[in-house]
Design an enzyme around this catalytic site. Structure first.
Site, PDB file in Angstrom:
ATOM      1  N   ASP A 163     -18.431 -70.427 -39.237  1.00 19.22           N
ATOM      2  CA  ASP A 163     -18.220 -70.234 -40.162  1.00 19.22           C
ATOM      3  C   ASP A 163     -19.014 -70.160 -41.097  1.00 19.22           C
ATOM      4  OD1 ASP A 163     -14.426 -70.396 -41.505  1.00 19.22           O
ATOM      5  OD2 ASP A 163     -16.999 -69.988 -42.799  1.00 19.22           O
TER       6      ASP A 163
ATOM      7  N   ASP B 296     -22.541 -65.966 -39.717  1.00 18.92           N
ATOM      8  CA  ASP B 296     -22.348 -64.260 -40.304  1.00 18.92           C
ATOM      9  C   ASP B 296     -21.605 -63.979 -39.073  1.00 18.92           C
ATOM     10  OD1 ASP B 296     -21.725 -61.810 -41.403  1.00 18.92           O
ATOM     11  OD2 ASP B 296     -23.510 -61.795 -41.652  1.00 18.92           O
TER      12      ASP B 296
ATOM     13  N   ASN C 177     -11.469 -64.917 -35.879  1.00 22.10           N
ATOM     14  CA  ASN C 177     -10.276 -64.835 -37.100  1.00 22.10           C
ATOM     15  C   ASN C 177     -10.707 -64.609 -38.062  1.00 22.10           C
ATOM     16  OD1 ASN C 177      -8.123 -65.638 -38.274  1.00 22.10           O
ATOM     17  ND2 ASN C 177      -9.777 -67.261 -38.565  1.00 22.10           N
TER      18      ASN C 177
ATOM     19  N   TYR D  79      -7.832 -52.418 -44.859  1.00 20.40           N
ATOM     20  CA  TYR D  79      -7.426 -53.475 -44.045  1.00 20.40           C
ATOM     21  C   TYR D  79      -6.464 -52.846 -42.567  1.00 20.40           C
ATOM     22  CZ  TYR D  79      -5.476 -58.361 -43.479  1.00 20.40           C
ATOM     23  OH  TYR D  79      -5.122 -59.160 -42.509  1.00 20.40           O
TER      24      TYR D  79
ATOM     25  N   LYS E 252      -6.824 -53.725 -38.547  1.00 21.04           N
ATOM     26  CA  LYS E 252      -6.024 -54.295 -37.705  1.00 21.04           C
ATOM     27  C   LYS E 252      -5.719 -53.409 -37.554  1.00 21.04           C
ATOM     28  CE  LYS E 252      -7.087 -58.281 -39.966  1.00 21.04           C
ATOM     29  NZ  LYS E 252      -8.116 -59.385 -38.812  1.00 21.04           N
TER      30      LYS E 252
ATOM     31  N   THR F 216      -1.711 -69.594 -46.246  1.00 17.79           N
ATOM     32  CA  THR F 216      -2.806 -69.932 -47.336  1.00 17.79           C
ATOM     33  C   THR F 216      -3.489 -69.739 -48.563  1.00 17.79           C
ATOM     34  OG1 THR F 216      -3.667 -67.551 -47.066  1.00 17.79           O
ATOM     35  CG2 THR F 216      -4.256 -68.904 -44.427  1.00 17.79           C
TER      36      THR F 216
END
Length: 250
Positions: free
Chosen positions: A37, A63, A90, A157, A161, A192
Site C-alpha cells: 500500500d 505503488d 485490491n 471506473y 472493472k 468504507t
C-alpha cells in the site's frame, strides 16, 4: 486450525477498507499476510494488527501501477516468507459526477491505471511465484459497476472493472493447468471510509433502496468473507468466476 494455515497471502491496497478487512480475515483463517500500500502509517498499523493475531506479516510501501515496485513486492514476499500462495489485488478508485462526455482523458487514464493496469501487473508477477509453489489462488477486486451499468459509477471506473472481470476469466483459463485459480469479487456499495466521505447516510439509503434486493450497503467484512472463501480449499473447483457481494444488484 485455520483453513489457510501455512499459506502466504499478499494483499495490495491492504491498509484500509475492504483490503484491510480482507487482510485481517485471511490472517484469522491462518495465513501469513503481506500488505502492499502507499499509506505507510496505515500499512504499519495493519501489519501490527495481523501480528497481533499470531501471524507473520510485512508492510511494503508500493505503488501498484509501477511495475518495478510490484515486482519487488512479490520478490520480497517470496524471499521473506518463503513463497506466495494467495493474493487479493485490491487497488482502484473511481469518481463521482462524470459522464461519458464529461470524463477527462487525464481522469480516464488515471482510473484505468489504478483499477485495471494495477490488477494486471499484480497478476503478471504473482502467477510465476505461485507456479513455483505448485499452484495458488488469486482474487481480483472487481465491482458491481463492472458487471451491470450503474449511472452513479463513472464510465472510467465501470470500464476498468469490466476489464478486471474479463482479465480474471482470461487468466483463469490460461493458468488452470498449472494449478493457479483466478477469481474476482464484485462488491456493490460498501461502507468504507471513502464511501462514507462521499455519501451521507440518506444518499446511501436511497441508492441501495433503488438498486438492490437487500436494501443496505455491504460491510467490508462481508466482502472479506467472500475473498477468504475463494482463497480456501472449499473453492477448489471455482475459477474464472466473479462473485457478486452486492445485495442482489438489480
Amino acid at each position: 486450525m485455520g483453513v489457510l494455515d501455512g499459506r502466504v497471502a499478499l494483499v495490495t491496497g491492504g491498509a484500509a477498507g475492504i483490503g484491510l478487512a480482507s487482510a485481517l480475515a485471511l490472517a484469522e483463517a491462518g495465513a501469513d499476510v503481506v500488505i502492499g500500500d502507499l499509506n505507510a502509517e496505515a500499512g504499519a498499523e495493519a501489519r501490527e494488527r495481523i501480528v497481533g493475531l499470531g501471524r507473520q506479516s510485512l508492510f511494503i510501501a508500493t505503488d501498484a501501477t509501477d511495475e518495478e515496485q510490484v515486482a519487488e513486492l512479490v520478490a520480497r514476499t517470496v524471499a521473506d516468507l518463503g513463497g506466495l500462495d494467495l493474493a487479493l489485488n485490491n487497488v482502484g478508485r473511481g469518481e463521482l459526477g462524470r459522464t461519458v462526455t464529461t470524463t477527462t482523458l487525464e481522469s480516464w487514464n488515471a482510473i484505468l491505471g489504478l483499477s485495471l493496469t494495477s490488477t494486471w501487473l499484480a497478476c503478471k508477477h504473482e502467477i510465476p511465484a505461485m507456479v513455483e509453489r505448485g499452484g495458488g489462488a488469486i482474487v481480483n477486486m472487481a465491482s458491481s459497476a463492472g458487471v451491470s451499468p450503474q449511472v452513479t459509477a463513472s464510465p472510467a471506473y465501470a470500464a476498468a472493472k469490466a476489464g478486471v472481470v474479463h482479465l480474471t476469466r482470461y487468466a483463469a483459463r490460461q493458468y488452470a493447468d498449472v494449478g493457479v485459480r483466478v477469481n474476482a469479487v464484485a462488491p456493490g456499495l460498501t461502507l468504507t471510509r471513502r464511501v462514507e466521505a462521499w455519501f451521507d447516510a440518506d444518499a446511501i439509503a436511497e441508492e441501495v433502496a433503488d438498486s438492490q434486493f437487500v436494501a443496505r450497503a455491504a460491510l467490508p467484512a462481508e466482502v472479506a468473507a467472500a475473498v477468504v472463501y475463494l482463497c480456501s480449499p472449499a473453492a477448489a473447483m471455482v475459477t474464472g468466476h466473479t462473485l457478486p457481494v452486492s445485495g442482489g444488484v438489480r
